[in-house]
Design an enzyme around this catalytic site. Structure first.
Site, short mmCIF file in Angstrom:
data_model
loop_
_atom_site.label_atom_id
_atom_site.label_comp_id
_atom_site.label_asym_id
_atom_site.label_seq_id
_atom_site.Cartn_x
_atom_site.Cartn_y
_atom_site.Cartn_z
N ARG A 126 26.49 -39.47 2.10
CA ARG A 126 26.08 -38.43 3.72
C ARG A 126 26.04 -36.96 2.55
O ARG A 126 26.46 -36.91 1.44
CB ARG A 126 26.92 -38.73 4.14
N GLY A 127 25.66 -36.30 3.33
CA GLY A 127 25.10 -34.55 2.58
C GLY A 127 23.81 -34.88 2.14
O GLY A 127 23.34 -35.28 1.49
N ALA A 128 23.15 -34.11 2.63
CA ALA A 128 21.03 -33.56 2.56
C ALA A 128 21.50 -33.82 1.12
O ALA A 128 20.45 -34.47 0.43
CB ALA A 128 21.63 -32.25 3.04
N ARG A 154 17.33 -41.92 8.22
CA ARG A 154 17.95 -40.24 8.55
C ARG A 154 16.99 -38.75 8.84
O ARG A 154 16.50 -38.76 7.52
CB ARG A 154 19.40 -39.75 7.55
N GLN A 194 33.95 -34.32 8.59
CA GLN A 194 33.58 -34.14 7.34
C GLN A 194 33.87 -32.64 6.62
O GLN A 194 34.65 -32.63 5.45
CB GLN A 194 32.16 -34.03 7.16
N ASP A 237 20.95 -28.61 5.80
CA ASP A 237 20.17 -29.94 5.65
C ASP A 237 18.71 -29.77 6.04
O ASP A 237 17.85 -30.49 5.56
CB ASP A 237 20.85 -31.09 7.43
N ASN A 244 21.92 -27.57 10.03
CA ASN A 244 23.47 -27.53 9.81
C ASN A 244 24.10 -28.35 10.74
O ASN A 244 23.65 -28.47 11.90
CB ASN A 244 23.57 -26.68 9.07
N LYS A 245 24.92 -28.84 9.68
CA LYS A 245 25.87 -29.96 11.57
C LYS A 245 26.23 -29.18 12.73
O LYS A 245 26.42 -28.07 12.17
CB LYS A 245 27.09 -30.63 10.37
O1 MRU Z 1 25.18 -36.22 5.55
P1 MRU Z 1 25.99 -36.15 6.85
O2 MRU Z 1 25.78 -35.41 8.45
O3 MRU Z 1 27.49 -35.56 6.72
O4 MRU Z 1 25.42 -33.93 6.55
C1 MRU Z 1 25.49 -32.85 7.25
C2 MRU Z 1 26.62 -31.98 6.05
O5 MRU Z 1 26.94 -32.40 5.53
C3 MRU Z 1 25.85 -30.81 6.79
O6 MRU Z 1 25.70 -30.19 7.32
C4 MRU Z 1 26.59 -29.53 5.38
O7 MRU Z 1 26.40 -28.53 5.69
C5 MRU Z 1 25.38 -30.11 5.20
S1 MRU Z 1 24.34 -30.90 3.12
C6 MRU Z 1 24.92 -30.01 2.07
#
Ligand code: MRU
Length: 389
Positions: A68-70, A111, A223, A263, A273-274
């Site tokens: 996970r994470g962009a 995603r 997260q 993201d 973003n989240k």
């Molecule tokens: O994959 P996720 O839903 O956990 O990703 C979202 C994020 O991790 C955040 O939005 C983060 O701040 C950006 S990812 C570099």
């Protein structure tokens, strides 16, 4: 291998080799047809790996948020394309291309919000499109995946160096500890190494600048726990708070600056973003606290303008809201029901912060203002097709 052995040195590896837990993903040293990733669903309770041998495994790992994470899902998808090319190796050229493009569609569909995913997959397709043999597909896909991996690592290091100057300036002005609020996890777990929002914090810590990080839990998937775990491994002072504490922290002057990841960033600077990022941006503006967004080029989407209208916001399963993941402290991890059984739930995973609430972007090219002109200049420096800076 302990996660504390995370490599934070300045050296950037020139080839993508096995590095145990200093990064989120690596090619299996004993079998170069397999990708190994950290299974983030187990963190912070357990540190375990997952072996991905097919593009279908990669799609599943992204959908289920094992990765996970962009940045991390973009790089993983690039390796997914390599695995697809390997799977298609014995097919005819035409069949192989069909398999590869179908795989690309599955990856991109896994995603929707983070643009890094389609950016990486498109880059692979562009590199493979005109090739004349399945051998060439495999070789080119490996080369592109390796490049994207290296760029992610180098880009994050540079984001760290540029963001460090912002933190240094606050420290020199204040003469004491710099308090930084972040959200979700945009550390090394969200990329290959180092991270985006946490990169300046790691750099400041390494430079001996005293920092304290306020980490919001980032429900529903929490997260923030990943961020707390990362900071703990690195010995960076931090405080874990409930999501709803952010407004109060900002109001009471406990936060000098906010740094979050992204993201997807549109051409005018709107930031997906989240979920919860927007509320923090509003509270930061209301209290005159600078709100920075750290992002690499792979997160910038020049084809979108109005984030609210054009960025697809992922709606995830209600179970993420109704349940929490708990550990018994002895290795067993399970989901526990958290809300009354029949409650209707909504689970938008992201929100959009309008550009006017963003003080500036921290990028690998330096600090960029949140407006279309500056962002165009930033993107113009590095062609999304081949960035090597
Ligand atoms: O994959 P996720 O839903 O956990 O990703 C979202 C994020 O991790 C955040 O939005 C983060 O701040 C950006 S990812 C570099």
């Amino acid at each position: 291998v302990s996660a504390a052995e995370v490599n934070r040195g300045e050296s950037v590896p020139t080839s993508f080799q096995a590095v145990p837990f200093s990064r989120t993903l690596w090619i299996d040293p004993d079998d170069p047809t397999r990708l190994r990733v950290i299974d983030q669903r187990q963190l912070p309770h357990a540190l375990s790996e997952l072996v991905l041998g097919t593009v279908e495994d990669v799609v599943e790992a992204i959908k289920e948020m094992a990765v996970r994470g962009a940045g991390c899902i973009g790089v993983t998808a690039a390796w997914g394309m390599y695995l697809a090319a390997l799977q298609a190796h014995t097919l005819t050229l035409e069949e192989a291309w069909t398999f590869i493009t179908d795989s690309a569609n599955s990856l991109v569909g896994s995603r929707p919000t983070a643009v890094n995913l389609s950016w990486a997959v498109t880059r692979q397709l562009n590199a493979l499109r005109d090739l004349q043999s399945t051998d060439e597909f495999v070789a080119a896909a490996k080369e592109v995946a390796t490049e994207i991996t290296q760029e992610d690592i180098v880009g994050c290091r540079k984001i760290g160096r540029h963001g460090l100057e912002i933190i240094r300036e606050v420290h020199e002005r204040k003469g004491s500890e710099v308090n930084i609020l972040t959200h979700c996890n945009a550390g090394w777990l969200a990329f290959v190494e180092y991270g985006s929002a946490l990169a300046p914090i790691y750099a400041a810590h390494e430079a001996g600048i005293p920092v304290r990080v306020y980490v919001g839990e980032s429900r529903p998937r929490s997260q923030g726990l990943l961020t707390a775990w990362e900071l703990q491994q690195a010995g960076v002072p931090h405080v874990y708070t409930a999501d709803n504490a952010s407004g109060n922290l900002l109001q009471e002057g406990k936060v000098d600056l906010v740094i979050v990841g992204a993201d997807r960033v549109t051409s005018r600077g709107d930031v997906a973003n989240k979920v919860g990022t927007y509320l923090r941006a509003l509270a930061a503006r209301a209290n005159d606290v600078p709100f920075y967004v750290a992002m690499p080029i792979s997160t910038f989407d020049p084809d979108t303008f109005d984030g609210l209208v054009e960025i697809p916001i992922e709606e995830r399963e209600g179970e993420e809201v109704t349940h929490v993941v708990v550990s018994d402290g002895e290795g067993a991890i399970r989901k526990a029901l958290y809300v009354p059984g029949r409650t209707e739930v909504s689970n938008p995973a992201f929100d959009v912060t309008p550009a006017e609430l963003v003080s500036a972007f921290i990028t690998e090219r330096g600090i960029v203002s949140a407006n279309e002109l500056s962002l165009k200049a930033f993107a113009g420096h590095i062609s999304p097709e081949r960035s090597s800076e």
